[in-house]
Design a protein around this motif. Structure first.
Motif, PDB file in Angstrom:
ATOM      1  N   ALA A 127       5.505  10.318 -12.828  1.00  0.00           N
ATOM      2  CA  ALA A 127       4.884   9.029 -12.516  1.00  0.00           C
ATOM      3  C   ALA A 127       5.244   8.581 -11.112  1.00  0.00           C
ATOM      4  CB  ALA A 127       5.344   7.967 -13.518  1.00  0.00           C
ATOM      5  N   VAL A 128       4.285   7.916 -10.486  1.00  0.00           N
ATOM      6  CA  VAL A 128       4.469   7.295  -9.181  1.00  0.00           C
ATOM      7  C   VAL A 128       4.162   5.813  -9.366  1.00  0.00           C
ATOM      8  CG1 VAL A 128       3.666   7.191  -6.786  1.00  0.00           C
ATOM      9  CG2 VAL A 128       3.772   9.398  -7.966  1.00  0.00           C
ATOM     10  N   ASP A 129       5.041   4.968  -8.867  1.00  0.00           N
ATOM     11  CA  ASP A 129       4.831   3.521  -8.922  1.00  0.00           C
ATOM     12  C   ASP A 129       3.447   3.205  -8.358  1.00  0.00           C
ATOM     13  OD1 ASP A 129       4.860   0.726  -7.728  1.00  0.00           O
ATOM     14  OD2 ASP A 129       6.820   0.744  -8.708  1.00  0.00           O
ATOM     15  N   ASP A 130       2.718   2.335  -9.044  1.00  0.00           N
ATOM     16  CA  ASP A 130       1.350   1.978  -8.635  1.00  0.00           C
ATOM     17  C   ASP A 130       1.253   1.586  -7.162  1.00  0.00           C
ATOM     18  OD1 ASP A 130       0.424   2.447 -11.201  1.00  0.00           O
ATOM     19  OD2 ASP A 130       0.376   0.322 -11.773  1.00  0.00           O
ATOM     20  N   ALA A 131       2.238   0.869  -6.667  1.00  0.00           N
ATOM     21  CA  ALA A 131       2.211   0.394  -5.279  1.00  0.00           C
ATOM     22  C   ALA A 131       2.335   1.522  -4.265  1.00  0.00           C
ATOM     23  CB  ALA A 131       3.330  -0.627  -5.052  1.00  0.00           C
TER      24      ALA A 131
END
Length: 155
Positions: free
Chosen positions: A68-72
């Motif tokens: 996962a990659v932070d949405d921001a």
């Protein structure tokens, strides 16, 4: 990507629960595979922005169980960097195949994984409907089946 540091989690690190749950909304599932896995955190200028989890199946096959990659921070090449890091670590540890699973509705992930050399190798029919109590949706499509992708590793 400049200034991106990816390293295994250490005892002093706080588990990135929000990131883990963004890739797998089942705390139960995460609790089952995490003790047998290695969690890698990606930091950008000392800020944790992404993670992935490597879970060994046997001496030849290892799987990215959670990524996962932070949405921001999406759209900056961090996901690609995580995959490249996972591939290199798997090669360094002597594995022959790297696996990753995603939903039938995860069109962006399917695109990324295939661009990075993963090929669809099997389908776990009804995986999400059988294993999650609440229906999951992505891109307006219900997540029903898990598509497994495999990358043959070359040292």
């Amino acid at each position: 990507m400049k200034n991106l540091m990816i390293r295994p989690i250490t005892e002093g690190d706080i588990l990135p629960h929000d990131l883990l749950l963004s890739a797998d909304p089942s705390e139960e599932a995460i609790e089952q595979y995490l003790p047998y896995s290695t969690l890698y955190l990606a930091h950008l200028n000392d800020l944790p922005v992404a993670e992935y989890v490597l879970y060994p199946h046997n001496t030849e096959d290892i799987e990215i169980k959670n990524i996962a990659v932070d949405d921001a921070f999406q759209g900056r090449g961090i996901g690609k960097a995580l995959l490249e890091d996972a591939v290199q670590r798997a090669i360094d540890d002597g594995y022959k195949c790297l696996l990753i699973g995603t939903s039938n509705a995860s069109v962006g992930q399917l695109y990324l994984y295939q661009r990075q050399g993963f090929e669809i190798s099997s389908i776990k029919m009804n995986f999400f409907t059988d294993n999650y109590p609440t229906p999951l949706y992505e891109n307006g499509i219900q997540c029903r089946h898990m598509l497994m992708l495999t990358k043959v590793l070359k040292p």
